[in-house]
Scaffold this active site. Structure first.
Site, mmCIF file in Angstrom:
data_model
loop_
_atom_site.group_PDB
_atom_site.id
_atom_site.type_symbol
_atom_site.label_atom_id
_atom_site.label_comp_id
_atom_site.label_asym_id
_atom_site.label_seq_id
_atom_site.Cartn_x
_atom_site.Cartn_y
_atom_site.Cartn_z
ATOM 1 C CB THR A 55 -0.918 0.023 1.231
ATOM 2 O OG1 THR A 55 -0.137 0.312 2.402
ATOM 3 C CG2 THR A 55 -1.625 -1.316 1.420
ATOM 4 C CB CYS A 56 0.169 4.841 -0.203
ATOM 5 S SG CYS A 56 -1.193 5.028 0.967
ATOM 6 C CG ASN A 57 0.174 4.899 4.715
ATOM 7 O OD1 ASN A 57 0.846 5.864 4.367
ATOM 8 N ND2 ASN A 57 -1.123 4.995 4.997
ATOM 9 N NE ARG A 58 0.353 -1.416 6.850
ATOM 10 C CZ ARG A 58 0.801 -1.385 8.099
ATOM 11 N NH1 ARG A 58 1.737 -2.228 8.496
ATOM 12 N NH2 ARG A 58 0.300 -0.512 8.953
ATOM 13 C CB SER A 113 -4.011 1.975 9.877
ATOM 14 O OG SER A 113 -4.282 0.701 9.327
ATOM 15 C CD GLU A 118 -6.804 2.117 6.929
ATOM 16 O OE1 GLU A 118 -7.713 2.189 6.080
ATOM 17 O OE2 GLU A 118 -5.772 1.467 6.765
ATOM 18 N N PRO A 119 -10.830 1.288 7.625
ATOM 19 C CG PRO A 119 -12.910 1.719 6.621
ATOM 20 C CD PRO A 119 -11.812 2.374 7.439
ATOM 21 C CD GLN A 120 -10.228 3.480 3.810
ATOM 22 O OE1 GLN A 120 -9.746 3.358 4.929
ATOM 23 N NE2 GLN A 120 -11.198 4.342 3.533
ATOM 24 C CD GLN A 124 -4.905 -0.588 1.384
ATOM 25 O OE1 GLN A 124 -4.490 -0.734 2.532
ATOM 26 N NE2 GLN A 124 -4.895 0.592 0.773
#
Length: 220
Positions: A55-58, A113, A118-120, A124
């Site tokens: 993802t954009c964060n991990r 997160s 957060e549910p996104q 993912q």
């Protein structure tokens, strides 16, 4: 007699807490390339099962391996991304066995997160699961772990729904719990309001005998 070699479950990756954006971007994998990337990762002799969450964060690698030695995985990342190991290994974190399972649960529930709950991240993680399933890199152990993780995540959201219907996510569930506890103590709320009403004093109290400057010009 056949001796079975013990396997190790590894979770290795970087996230917004450990690595700057520039490093995270270099180690990211686009979703359309996950299947071919997983097949390449699965070709490593020490790895029998593999999945990638990007993802954009991990970016995280979930692997069933012969041991907890990460050298082959680090070498593969460096070769695949054309980056020197020294440029990203200081930012890596790793878990094994029970710690890996706990980490996956926390990620799926949004507890790890940037925005708590957060549910996104659930979608993912399901994308990572389906990509590994399509690539054929999931085995019995990792597949069951993903499915169990999804069930645990649903249980967390259902608990939040019981606290306050319509609220989704752990953070909203916590807010619902606070409201529920307040609703169970209406007498304290009424008493507090009455006490505040009794102790309240207006900011300006008009004086009864106030001089009239219009009628008495000498007082000006």
């Amino acid at each position: 007699m056949i001796t079975l070699k013990p396997m190790t479950l590894l979770a290795v990756g970087i996230n917004y807490n450990t690595a700057p954006v520039a490093v995270r971007e270099r180690l990211a994998f686009p979703s359309e390339a996950l299947e071919s990337t997983l097949k390449n990762l699965w070709s490593i002799r020490e790895i029998s099962e593999a999945a990638i969450l990007s993802t954009c964060n991990r970016t995280e690698f979930y692997c069933q391996a012969d041991s907890d030695d990460q050298s082959s995985l680090v070498e593969w990342i460096a070769d695949t991304k054309r980056i020197k190991p020294a440029e990203f290994t200081p930012y890596l974190y790793s878990y094994k066995d029970s710690q890996s399972i706990r980490h996956m649960f926390r990620v799926a529930c949004g507890l790890d997160s940037m925005i708590l709950g957060e549910p996104q991240i659930l979608g993912q993680m399901k994308t990572a699961y389906h990509a590994a399933s399509q690539a054929g890199t999931l085995g019995r152990n990792l597949s069951k772990l993903f499915q169990h993780t999804f069930r645990r995540e649903k249980g967390a959201y259902r608990y939040g729904d019981r606290l306050q219907p319509g609220f989704r996510g752990l953070r909203r569930g916590a807010t619902g719990a606070a409201n529920l506890r307040q609703a169970e103590r209406p007498d304290r709320t009424v008493d507090r309001r009455r006490r505040n009403h009794r102790t309240h004093r207006p900011a300006f109290v008009p004086t009864r005998h106030r001089p009239d400057y219009h009628r008495q010009p000498h007082l000006r």
